[in-house]
Write a protein that holds these residues in place. Structure first.
Motif, PDB file in Angstrom:
ATOM      1  N   ALA A   3       0.868  -1.142  -0.078  1.00  0.00           N
ATOM      2  CA  ALA A   3      -0.109  -0.198  -0.113  1.00  0.00           C
ATOM      3  C   ALA A   3       1.043   1.132  -0.058  1.00  0.00           C
ATOM      4  O   ALA A   3       0.589   2.170  -0.755  1.00  0.00           O
ATOM      5  CB  ALA A   3      -0.977  -0.011   1.258  1.00  0.00           C
ATOM      6  N   GLY A   4       1.808   1.224   0.627  1.00  0.00           N
ATOM      7  CA  GLY A   4       2.790   2.456   0.791  1.00  0.00           C
ATOM      8  C   GLY A   4       3.612   2.594  -0.421  1.00  0.00           C
ATOM      9  O   GLY A   4       3.711   3.718  -0.854  1.00  0.00           O
ATOM     10  N   PHE A   5       4.086   1.633  -1.058  1.00  0.00           N
ATOM     11  CA  PHE A   5       4.573   1.540  -2.372  1.00  0.00           C
ATOM     12  C   PHE A   5       3.627   2.224  -3.580  1.00  0.00           C
ATOM     13  O   PHE A   5       4.085   2.857  -4.235  1.00  0.00           O
ATOM     14  CB  PHE A   5       5.069   0.269  -2.824  1.00  0.00           C
ATOM     15  CG  PHE A   5       6.393  -0.234  -2.006  1.00  0.00           C
ATOM     16  CD1 PHE A   5       7.280   0.522  -1.676  1.00  0.00           C
ATOM     17  CD2 PHE A   5       6.498  -1.415  -1.654  1.00  0.00           C
ATOM     18  CE1 PHE A   5       8.417   0.450  -0.726  1.00  0.00           C
ATOM     19  CE2 PHE A   5       7.547  -1.830  -1.031  1.00  0.00           C
ATOM     20  CZ  PHE A   5       8.536  -1.139  -0.690  1.00  0.00           C
ATOM     21  N   ALA A   6       2.395   1.528  -3.368  1.00  0.00           N
ATOM     22  CA  ALA A   6       1.484   2.435  -4.294  1.00  0.00           C
ATOM     23  C   ALA A   6       1.233   3.631  -4.333  1.00  0.00           C
ATOM     24  O   ALA A   6       1.146   4.461  -5.261  1.00  0.00           O
ATOM     25  CB  ALA A   6       0.027   1.530  -4.116  1.00  0.00           C
ATOM     26  N   ILE A   7       1.162   4.200  -2.947  1.00  0.00           N
ATOM     27  CA  ILE A   7       0.873   5.650  -2.800  1.00  0.00           C
ATOM     28  C   ILE A   7       2.106   6.483  -3.334  1.00  0.00           C
ATOM     29  O   ILE A   7       2.089   7.432  -3.798  1.00  0.00           O
ATOM     30  CB  ILE A   7       0.655   5.835  -1.229  1.00  0.00           C
ATOM     31  CG1 ILE A   7      -0.520   5.161  -0.898  1.00  0.00           C
ATOM     32  CG2 ILE A   7       0.669   7.386  -0.793  1.00  0.00           C
ATOM     33  CD1 ILE A   7      -0.928   5.110   0.779  1.00  0.00           C
ATOM     34  N   ILE A   8       3.368   5.837  -2.830  1.00  0.00           N
ATOM     35  CA  ILE A   8       4.478   6.595  -3.249  1.00  0.00           C
ATOM     36  C   ILE A   8       4.645   6.545  -4.907  1.00  0.00           C
ATOM     37  O   ILE A   8       5.114   7.579  -5.543  1.00  0.00           O
ATOM     38  CB  ILE A   8       5.886   6.048  -2.685  1.00  0.00           C
ATOM     39  CG1 ILE A   8       5.823   6.307  -1.125  1.00  0.00           C
ATOM     40  CG2 ILE A   8       7.201   6.564  -3.297  1.00  0.00           C
ATOM     41  CD1 ILE A   8       6.758   5.645  -0.214  1.00  0.00           C
ATOM     42  N   ALA A   9       4.377   5.296  -5.612  1.00  0.00           N
ATOM     43  CA  ALA A   9       4.424   5.387  -6.985  1.00  0.00           C
ATOM     44  C   ALA A   9       3.454   6.642  -7.594  1.00  0.00           C
ATOM     45  O   ALA A   9       3.891   6.884  -8.589  1.00  0.00           O
ATOM     46  CB  ALA A   9       4.212   3.915  -7.302  1.00  0.00           C
ATOM     47  N   LYS A  10       2.327   6.556  -7.059  1.00  0.00           N
ATOM     48  CA  LYS A  10       1.459   7.513  -7.514  1.00  0.00           C
ATOM     49  C   LYS A  10       2.070   9.103  -7.230  1.00  0.00           C
ATOM     50  O   LYS A  10       1.950   9.894  -8.256  1.00  0.00           O
ATOM     51  CB  LYS A  10      -0.035   7.555  -6.958  1.00  0.00           C
ATOM     52  CG  LYS A  10      -0.991   8.246  -7.641  1.00  0.00           C
ATOM     53  CD  LYS A  10      -1.100   8.050  -9.007  1.00  0.00           C
ATOM     54  CE  LYS A  10      -2.041   8.995  -9.639  1.00  0.00           C
ATOM     55  NZ  LYS A  10      -2.152   8.906 -10.855  1.00  0.00           N
ATOM     56  N   ALA A  11       2.585   9.152  -6.221  1.00  0.00           N
ATOM     57  CA  ALA A  11       3.023  10.510  -6.047  1.00  0.00           C
ATOM     58  C   ALA A  11       4.417  10.673  -6.891  1.00  0.00           C
ATOM     59  O   ALA A  11       4.345  12.081  -7.527  1.00  0.00           O
ATOM     60  CB  ALA A  11       3.731  10.511  -4.405  1.00  0.00           C
ATOM     61  N   MET A  12       5.204   9.678  -7.466  1.00  0.00           N
ATOM     62  CA  MET A  12       6.315   9.694  -8.377  1.00  0.00           C
ATOM     63  C   MET A  12       5.863  10.053  -9.744  1.00  0.00           C
ATOM     64  O   MET A  12       6.189  11.216 -10.297  1.00  0.00           O
ATOM     65  CB  MET A  12       7.073   8.699  -8.329  1.00  0.00           C
ATOM     66  CG  MET A  12       7.833   8.150  -7.270  1.00  0.00           C
ATOM     67  SD  MET A  12       8.702   6.809  -6.960  1.00  0.00           S
ATOM     68  CE  MET A  12      10.489   7.428  -7.154  1.00  0.00           C
ATOM     69  N   GLN A  13       4.579   9.543 -10.029  1.00  0.00           N
ATOM     70  CA  GLN A  13       4.058   9.720 -11.223  1.00  0.00           C
ATOM     71  C   GLN A  13       3.632  11.246 -11.329  1.00  0.00           C
ATOM     72  O   GLN A  13       3.727  11.946 -12.528  1.00  0.00           O
ATOM     73  CB  GLN A  13       2.682   8.854 -11.498  1.00  0.00           C
ATOM     74  CG  GLN A  13       3.099   7.398 -11.933  1.00  0.00           C
ATOM     75  CD  GLN A  13       1.875   6.687 -11.967  1.00  0.00           C
ATOM     76  OE1 GLN A  13       0.907   6.734 -11.483  1.00  0.00           O
ATOM     77  NE2 GLN A  13       1.758   5.658 -12.833  1.00  0.00           N
ATOM     78  N   GLU A  14       2.728  11.673 -10.288  1.00  0.00           N
ATOM     79  CA  GLU A  14       2.456  12.988 -10.302  1.00  0.00           C
ATOM     80  C   GLU A  14       3.709  13.966 -10.541  1.00  0.00           C
ATOM     81  O   GLU A  14       3.342  14.996 -11.301  1.00  0.00           O
ATOM     82  CB  GLU A  14       1.422  13.258  -9.118  1.00  0.00           C
ATOM     83  CG  GLU A  14       0.754  14.461  -8.871  1.00  0.00           C
ATOM     84  CD  GLU A  14      -0.391  14.444  -9.719  1.00  0.00           C
ATOM     85  OE1 GLU A  14      -0.928  15.522 -10.047  1.00  0.00           O
ATOM     86  OE2 GLU A  14      -0.911  13.316 -10.229  1.00  0.00           O
ATOM     87  N   CYS A  15       4.517  13.642  -9.561  1.00  0.00           N
ATOM     88  CA  CYS A  15       5.894  14.784  -9.767  1.00  0.00           C
ATOM     89  C   CYS A  15       6.260  14.862 -11.396  1.00  0.00           C
ATOM     90  O   CYS A  15       6.515  15.659 -11.724  1.00  0.00           O
ATOM     91  CB  CYS A  15       6.729  14.069  -8.942  1.00  0.00           C
ATOM     92  SG  CYS A  15       6.321  14.791  -7.198  1.00  0.00           S
ATOM     93  N   MET A  16       6.492  13.556 -12.117  1.00  0.00           N
ATOM     94  CA  MET A  16       7.050  13.662 -13.155  1.00  0.00           C
ATOM     95  C   MET A  16       5.901  14.048 -14.275  1.00  0.00           C
ATOM     96  O   MET A  16       6.360  14.673 -15.314  1.00  0.00           O
ATOM     97  CB  MET A  16       7.380  11.882 -13.619  1.00  0.00           C
ATOM     98  CG  MET A  16       8.556  11.364 -12.749  1.00  0.00           C
ATOM     99  SD  MET A  16       8.894   9.876 -13.568  1.00  0.00           S
ATOM    100  CE  MET A  16       7.633   8.783 -13.329  1.00  0.00           C
ATOM    101  N   ALA A  17       4.792  14.152 -13.959  1.00  0.00           N
ATOM    102  CA  ALA A  17       3.911  14.410 -15.129  1.00  0.00           C
ATOM    103  C   ALA A  17       3.767  16.072 -14.970  1.00  0.00           C
ATOM    104  O   ALA A  17       3.638  16.901 -16.077  1.00  0.00           O
ATOM    105  CB  ALA A  17       2.475  13.742 -14.839  1.00  0.00           C
TER     106      ALA A  17
END
Length: 90
Positions: A53-67
């Motif tokens: 769950a933590g990795f999913a949240i962080i991955a989404k934040a990374m996607q958001e930052c890159m986008a």
């Protein structure tokens, strides 16, 4: 937390609820003096579910930052902050 789709949100919440149920089972097993191998196996499953769950949240934040680029949103986590969060789960 970055904007996530309803499906992503539901998947994260479901994973955390599953971990909550698994943790309740671990507590019950410990209170009942359950077999240590079973307890540790269950505890490992709880830990894995929470980590995912933590990795999913962080991955989404990374996607958001890159986008969008973290410079555009003052509240967006920096790459360094995301890295620190990621490593805290490792």
């Amino acid at each position: 937390m970055p904007e996530i789709t309803a499906a992503e949100h539901k998947a994260i919440v479901n994973r955390l609820k599953r971990a909550q149920g698994q943790l309740a089972a671990v507590i019950t097993a410990v209170e009942a003096g359950g077999d240590c191998r079973t307890v540790v196996t269950q505890l490992s499953a709880v830990s894995g579910a929470i980590d995912k769950a933590g990795f999913a949240i962080i991955a989404k934040a990374m996607q958001e930052c890159m986008a969008t680029g973290s410079e555009q949103d003052a509240n967006a986590p920096t790459v360094a902050e995301l890295e620190k969060l990621f490593l805290s789960l490792a």
